[in-house]
Structures are given as structure tokens and as C-alpha cells.
Design a protein around this motif. Sequence first.
Motif, PDB file in Angstrom:
ATOM      1  N   TYR A 115       0.834  -1.207   0.000  1.00 41.32           N
ATOM      2  CA  TYR A 115       0.000   0.000   0.000  1.00 41.32           C
ATOM      3  C   TYR A 115       0.871   1.260   0.000  1.00 41.32           C
ATOM      4  N   PRO A 116       1.687   1.475  -1.031  1.00 35.42           N
ATOM      5  CA  PRO A 116       2.597   2.629  -1.055  1.00 35.42           C
ATOM      6  C   PRO A 116       1.879   3.971  -0.986  1.00 35.42           C
ATOM      7  N   ASP A 117       0.637   4.005  -1.459  1.00 36.41           N
ATOM      8  CA  ASP A 117      -0.128   5.250  -1.451  1.00 36.41           C
ATOM      9  C   ASP A 117      -0.573   5.646  -0.051  1.00 36.41           C
ATOM     10  N   ALA A 118      -0.485   4.713   0.903  1.00 38.99           N
ATOM     11  CA  ALA A 118      -0.939   4.990   2.267  1.00 38.99           C
ATOM     12  C   ALA A 118       0.225   5.184   3.228  1.00 38.99           C
ATOM     13  N   GLU A 119       1.400   5.474   2.713  1.00 42.36           N
ATOM     14  CA  GLU A 119       2.602   5.569   3.541  1.00 42.36           C
ATOM     15  C   GLU A 119       2.439   6.504   4.728  1.00 42.36           C
ATOM     16  N   SER A 120       1.721   7.600   4.548  1.00 46.90           N
ATOM     17  CA  SER A 120       1.579   8.583   5.626  1.00 46.90           C
ATOM     18  C   SER A 120       0.798   8.038   6.825  1.00 46.90           C
ATOM     19  N   LYS A 121       0.125   6.904   6.640  1.00 51.04           N
ATOM     20  CA  LYS A 121      -0.662   6.322   7.733  1.00 51.04           C
ATOM     21  C   LYS A 121       0.145   5.378   8.621  1.00 51.04           C
ATOM     22  N   PHE A 122       1.333   4.993   8.207  1.00 51.31           N
ATOM     23  CA  PHE A 122       2.076   3.941   8.895  1.00 51.31           C
ATOM     24  C   PHE A 122       2.966   4.499   9.999  1.00 51.31           C
ATOM     25  N   VAL A 123       2.818   3.945  11.180  1.00 51.47           N
ATOM     26  CA  VAL A 123       3.578   4.368  12.367  1.00 51.47           C
ATOM     27  C   VAL A 123       4.145   3.126  13.041  1.00 51.47           C
ATOM     28  N   LEU A 124       5.338   3.250  13.604  1.00 55.15           N
ATOM     29  CA  LEU A 124       5.951   2.158  14.351  1.00 55.15           C
ATOM     30  C   LEU A 124       5.606   2.320  15.828  1.00 55.15           C
ATOM     31  N   LEU A 125       5.017   1.284  16.428  1.00 52.88           N
ATOM     32  CA  LEU A 125       4.608   1.383  17.832  1.00 52.88           C
ATOM     33  C   LEU A 125       5.797   1.686  18.731  1.00 52.88           C
ATOM     34  N   GLY A 126       6.978   1.184  18.371  1.00 58.22           N
ATOM     35  CA  GLY A 126       8.174   1.424  19.165  1.00 58.22           C
ATOM     36  C   GLY A 126       8.595   2.877  19.229  1.00 58.22           C
ATOM     37  N   THR A 127       7.940   3.736  18.479  1.00 61.01           N
ATOM     38  CA  THR A 127       8.158   5.180  18.590  1.00 61.01           C
ATOM     39  C   THR A 127       7.795   5.661  19.990  1.00 61.01           C
ATOM     40  N   TYR A 128       6.910   4.917  20.643  1.00 59.35           N
ATOM     41  CA  TYR A 128       6.409   5.307  21.961  1.00 59.35           C
ATOM     42  C   TYR A 128       7.094   4.548  23.100  1.00 59.35           C
ATOM     43  N   ALA A 129       8.254   3.970  22.817  1.00 60.00           N
ATOM     44  CA  ALA A 129       8.967   3.201  23.847  1.00 60.00           C
ATOM     45  C   ALA A 129       9.734   4.083  24.816  1.00 60.00           C
ATOM     46  N   GLY A 130       9.885   5.368  24.485  1.00 65.46           N
ATOM     47  CA  GLY A 130      10.630   6.266  25.349  1.00 65.46           C
ATOM     48  C   GLY A 130      12.110   6.284  25.062  1.00 65.46           C
ATOM     49  N   ALA A 131      12.522   5.642  23.972  1.00 63.64           N
ATOM     50  CA  ALA A 131      13.932   5.625  23.589  1.00 63.64           C
ATOM     51  C   ALA A 131      14.256   6.839  22.719  1.00 63.64           C
ATOM     52  N   SER A 132      15.537   7.016  22.427  1.00 64.42           N
ATOM     53  CA  SER A 132      15.960   8.170  21.628  1.00 64.42           C
ATOM     54  C   SER A 132      15.478   8.082  20.182  1.00 64.42           C
ATOM     55  N   ARG A 133      15.220   6.858  19.733  1.00 61.37           N
ATOM     56  CA  ARG A 133      14.653   6.666  18.397  1.00 61.37           C
ATOM     57  C   ARG A 133      13.747   5.446  18.441  1.00 61.37           C
ATOM     58  N   PRO A 134      12.845   5.303  17.478  1.00 59.24           N
ATOM     59  CA  PRO A 134      11.916   4.173  17.487  1.00 59.24           C
ATOM     60  C   PRO A 134      12.633   2.830  17.546  1.00 59.24           C
ATOM     61  N   ILE A 135      12.037   1.884  18.257  1.00 62.95           N
ATOM     62  CA  ILE A 135      12.600   0.542  18.330  1.00 62.95           C
ATOM     63  C   ILE A 135      11.617  -0.446  17.713  1.00 62.95           C
ATOM     64  N   GLU A 136      12.125  -1.616  17.377  1.00 65.58           N
ATOM     65  CA  GLU A 136      11.267  -2.670  16.886  1.00 65.58           C
ATOM     66  C   GLU A 136      10.771  -3.515  18.059  1.00 65.58           C
ATOM     67  N   ILE A 137       9.546  -3.973  17.947  1.00 67.26           N
ATOM     68  CA  ILE A 137       8.999  -4.909  18.921  1.00 67.26           C
ATOM     69  C   ILE A 137       8.999  -6.267  18.243  1.00 67.26           C
ATOM     70  N   GLN A 138       9.990  -7.071  18.591  1.00 63.45           N
ATOM     71  CA  GLN A 138      10.233  -8.326  17.898  1.00 63.45           C
ATOM     72  C   GLN A 138       9.127  -9.348  18.158  1.00 63.45           C
ATOM     73  N   ASP A 139       8.900 -10.188  17.160  1.00 66.57           N
ATOM     74  CA  ASP A 139       7.886 -11.230  17.242  1.00 66.57           C
ATOM     75  C   ASP A 139       8.353 -12.343  18.185  1.00 66.57           C
ATOM     76  N   PRO A 140       7.609 -12.625  19.258  1.00 67.77           N
ATOM     77  CA  PRO A 140       8.024 -13.692  20.184  1.00 67.77           C
ATOM     78  C   PRO A 140       7.636 -15.083  19.694  1.00 67.77           C
ATOM     79  N   PHE A 141       7.064 -15.173  18.511  1.00 66.47           N
ATOM     80  CA  PHE A 141       6.580 -16.440  17.977  1.00 66.47           C
ATOM     81  C   PHE A 141       7.673 -17.505  17.941  1.00 66.47           C
ATOM     82  N   PHE A 142       8.910 -17.080  17.630  1.00 69.39           N
ATOM     83  CA  PHE A 142      10.009 -18.034  17.544  1.00 69.39           C
ATOM     84  C   PHE A 142      10.793 -18.147  18.861  1.00 69.39           C
ATOM     85  N   GLY A 143      10.228 -17.566  19.921  1.00 69.90           N
ATOM     86  CA  GLY A 143      10.884 -17.625  21.217  1.00 69.90           C
ATOM     87  C   GLY A 143      10.204 -18.609  22.142  1.00 69.90           C
ATOM     88  N   ASN A 144       9.705 -18.098  23.257  1.00 64.78           N
ATOM     89  CA  ASN A 144       9.038 -18.942  24.241  1.00 64.78           C
ATOM     90  C   ASN A 144       8.088 -18.079  25.067  1.00 64.78           C
TER      91      ASN A 144
END
Length: 213
Positions: free
Chosen positions: A147-176
Motif C-alpha cells: 500500500y505505497p499510497d498509504a505511507e503517511s498512515k504507517f507508524v511504528l509502535l516502538g516510537t512510543y517506547a521512550g527511547a531516543s529513536r523508534p525501536i522494533e517490537i520483535q515477534d516472540p513467535f520463535f521464542g518462548n
Amino acid sequence: MDLAEKIVPGRLIQEVLRFRRFKKGERSTYLKLRITNRLGLHSGRVPRGSRSIVFVCFGNIMRSPMSEALYEEAITRHPEVVVNIASAGLNATPGTPAHPWAIAAAQDFGISLEGHRCTLLTRAMVDETDVIVAMDFQNQVELLSRYPDAESKFVLLGTYAGASRPIEIQDPFFGNLDETRRCYRLLQTCVQNLADSLGAMSTPSTVESSTVR
């Protein structure tokens, strides 16, 4: 691989492997996201006045349904905020229940995901929502590719982690289960910060709260 690990840092090897998993047409998008994030330039946030948000992850069985549930709880502190909430998966199989680890970990937060059933993100959902909140760069790459036309709608939740820059929230599916719990603690922090930011941006005249799935 053993020799490579002795010479090249493990994180770099993981990054190369991750890069190779992307389709050729997606690799440049991924590199752009990584570079802009590293430079602190990729800091999109949910804009003022947003009235609908969809949390998305890969399959809608772990991260995004928990984010939806956590938001519904967090936003009760801000009854002036009116935002419709949903969750979906970029590669979800509709009707699939939440992962067992998700159900177990959610209980630690007083949340039940036992009744959750997966929803597949569709073009209509993208068109109809104001903001789509993704968990990691893979989610964002898939969103931008589809959906390249909707780029302005996409936000990374890790932006709200309180870090100096957005972080990724990794998928725990392959963990435990323990990794799922750690993931959910991070989700809780991010979602609470998101809800608080929307509360801070709301006008005093908005007095009704309405949160729907």
C-alpha cells in the motif's frame, strides 16, 4: 558459519540474513527504513485528530491483539479520547485463535485473549482507518510494498517506547513464553505512552469515549 561468527559480529550476521529474507523489490525499502531510523529521521507518530487506529503484526495471533487489548485498558484514563481500535495481521489466517503463549502471557496483565480470532488486513481497512501501527520493520516493509499510497498512515509502535529513536517490537513467535511476557511488558509501555499522548492532544470539549473492535 562458525568461522564467520568469529570474524563478524553476530548482530551483523543476523542483519544480513534478515536482509536476504526480503524479496528483491523490498530490500531497498528495508534499507531506507533502517538508515532513516538510525539517523533518527523515522519518527512518525499518531497525528492529532486521529479517529481510528489498527494495530498490525505478522499474523494477528500475538502482538497486535495484545496491543488492542492494552490500548482499550489504557485509554480508560482519557475518557475525552474517541478513537476506534482494531487489530489485524498482514499474513493472518482469519478465524485463527491467539497463540497459546499469548493467552498465557496476557493473563499476567489481567487480560483474556481466549476469545480472540484473527483478522486479515485488507485494502478496505487500510483505506478506512486513519493510522496503522506496526510492530517492526518487516511489517512496515510489507505495508509499504502493498500500500505505497498509504505511507503517511504507517507508524511504528516502538516510537512510543521512550527511547531516543523508534525501536522494533520483535515477534516472540520463535521464542518462548518468557519472551512473550517480555514482549508484552514492552507493548504495555508503548501503548500506555500512545494513549497518554492522545490524551494530551485532545481538546477539552471532547467528552465521549468510544472504543470498538
